[in-house]
Design a protein around this motif. Structure first.
Motif, PDB file in Angstrom:
ATOM      1  N   CYS A 271       0.834  -1.206   0.000  1.00 34.46           N
ATOM      2  CA  CYS A 271       0.000   0.000   0.000  1.00 34.46           C
ATOM      3  C   CYS A 271       0.870   1.259   0.000  1.00 34.46           C
ATOM      4  O   CYS A 271       0.596   2.218  -0.732  1.00 34.46           O
ATOM      5  CB  CYS A 271      -0.920   0.006   1.216  1.00 34.46           C
TER       6      CYS A 271
ATOM      7  N   LYS B 154       1.233   4.133  -3.048  1.00 36.52           N
ATOM      8  CA  LYS B 154       1.067   5.574  -2.839  1.00 36.52           C
ATOM      9  C   LYS B 154       2.299   6.338  -3.326  1.00 36.52           C
ATOM     10  O   LYS B 154       2.189   7.379  -3.988  1.00 36.52           O
ATOM     11  CB  LYS B 154       0.844   5.868  -1.356  1.00 36.52           C
TER      12      LYS B 154
ATOM     13  N   CYS C 142       2.438   6.568  -7.135  1.00 35.31           N
ATOM     14  CA  CYS C 142       1.539   7.594  -7.677  1.00 35.31           C
ATOM     15  C   CYS C 142       2.144   8.987  -7.520  1.00 35.31           C
ATOM     16  O   CYS C 142       2.071   9.815  -8.439  1.00 35.31           O
ATOM     17  CB  CYS C 142       0.185   7.527  -6.971  1.00 35.31           C
TER      18      CYS C 142
ATOM     19  N   ILE D 102       0.733  11.065   3.348  1.00 36.54           N
ATOM     20  CA  ILE D 102       1.807  10.087   3.583  1.00 36.54           C
ATOM     21  C   ILE D 102       2.966  10.720   4.348  1.00 36.54           C
ATOM     22  O   ILE D 102       3.592  10.072   5.184  1.00 36.54           O
ATOM     23  CB  ILE D 102       2.285   9.479   2.239  1.00 36.54           C
TER      24      ILE D 102
END
Length: 414
Positions: free
Chosen positions: A86, A90, A93, A176
């Motif tokens: 995960c 992120k 991207c 994040i």
């Protein structure tokens, strides 16, 4: 002093990796039992050990065929992903959104705490550890003295490594970045025996007041330079070798990526074009492209790791120019001085400690005008290349840097 020192670094190459490797070898030469633990190894040195990731933390497909096909389909839609996956998704991207930003993670599939070298060492010396040391499982359980040399600002950020991209892109990375910062804070703040090394006074001032380092012990110890490899060659001889006319006024610029805005090549080009220096020649070493609109002659060299070839380029130049917008240390400037070549640089990294009237020019700011002024000031001076090299031998030779580390290790153990 009988000590077992373990250096942990993501890789044994690149700026930080090579700095760690020089320190590691210097300690071995002084009779210290030193080892280097890395995720990515390029050397053939058996004292550098490559760690293996814990593959049990990776996705394990179900044995049942129907279930495996179902899970595979769901994973395409972002379901049944491991935590690590995960995070990586992120980050991918964000990398697609901002390909010029280097961003790293404090969550790793390596479990270094149980590694035999960690278990048997007296002092753990951390360096550039992103994507390698898993903060939660490592810092929360380690019971040995830890030294941490900060090679950039990543330890005080979530995933960024420098101030400028943090200021520019924080809004896009907020979710994040805040998660990563919390992971680091929770892992580091309660480590009982943590000593911080800053590789420049500028780095020290930047990190000393951070909340993670209140009441921590700090040492200022610079990186070393391999003065046996970066040596002074006869300028006329290397110019003949490189087919550079003797009357040329040669400037040298080096960066891993020529198009990295942080390195400032575009600003340097504006400064040189504005000056119209007769017989000016710019040597550029690095990956990428160079604007063809410049008025001056440019020679482009691909990146190399051959220190003899690099020494030729440094020695052939009249000046090494570093117009960076942000640096932690700037190893190339010290390498240039080790070859006897004066340096013109912006006020970054170790610049304030490194540059004097005898070895170069420290520009007042980062504008083309300031760099042009620095170039003109350098052109008006006469530099003693032997004196420049001798100064580096004293201040940045490996023996001195090793001795500074040994004093620190001894103090920590005692």
């Amino acid at each position: 002093m009988t000590l077992k020192i373990l250096h942990i670094c993501t890789q044994d190459y690149g700026g930080a990796g090579l700095a760690v490797y020089r320190l590691h070898k210097g300690l071995l030469d002084h009779g210290i039992e030193s080892r280097m633990l890395v995720a990515e190894k390029t050397s053939h040195d058996n004292t550098v050990i490559q760690a293996e990731p814990d593959r049990s933390l990776l996705y394990q497909p179900p044995e049942n065929v129907l279930l495996r096909n179902y899970v595979r389909m769901m994973r395409r839609h972002g379901k049944y992903l491991t935590r690590f996956e995960c995070i990586q998704r992120k980050m991918k991207c964000l990398a697609d959104l901002h390909p010029d930003v280097y961003y790293s993670s404090p969550v790793s599939i390596y479990r270094l705490l149980t590694h035999p070298l960690v278990q048997e060492s007296d002092i753990i010396h951390l360096h550039w550890i992103q994507n390698f040391v898993d903060y939660e499982t490592f810092f929360n359980a380690i019971d040995k003295p830890i030294v941490w040399t900060h090679h950039d600002l990543n330890p005080i950020y979530g995933g960024f490594h420098y101030d400028a991209p943090y200021r520019q892109y924080y809004a896009d990375y907020k979710s994040i970045e805040d998660d990563f910062s919390a992971i680091k804070k929770n892992a580091i703040e309660h480590v009982p025996n943590l000593t911080i090394v800053a590789i420049s006074k500028q780095m020290h001032s930047r990190i000393a007041n951070h909340e993670l380092y209140k009441n921590r012990t700090f040492y200022d110890i610079p990186n070393s330079v391999n003065t046996h490899r970066f040596i002074q060659h006869d300028r006329n001889a290397v110019r003949r070798l490189l087919n550079i006319p003797g009357e040329s006024k040669v400037f040298f610029f080096s960066a891993l990526s020529l198009n990295d805005k942080r390195k400032g090549l575009d600003v340097l080009m504006k400064a040189l074009d504005a000056l119209n220096i007769d017989n000016a020649l710019l040597l550029c070493l690095g990956e990428g492209y160079i604007s063809t609109n410049s008025k001056i002659e440019i020679r482009h060299f691909s990146p190399v790791s051959d220190t003899e070839w690099l020494s030729f380029l440094y020695s052939a130049a009249d000046y090494f120019i570093a117009p960076s917008l942000e640096e932690s240390f700037l190893q190339t400037a010290v390498e240039s001085l080790s070859c006897g070549t004066p340096v013109i640089m912006t006020p970054v990294g170790i610049g304030e400690e490194l540059i004097s009237e005898h070895n170069g020019i420290l520009c007042s700011d980062f504008t083309p005008e300031s760099i042009a002024e620095g170039i003109m000031n350098a052109l008006s001076r006469i530099y003693d290349r032997d004196r420049i090299r001798n100064d580096v031998l004293v201040r940045f030779g490996i023996d001195r840097v090793v001795q500074e580390h040994l004093k620190m290790y001894k103090t920590i153990i005692e």
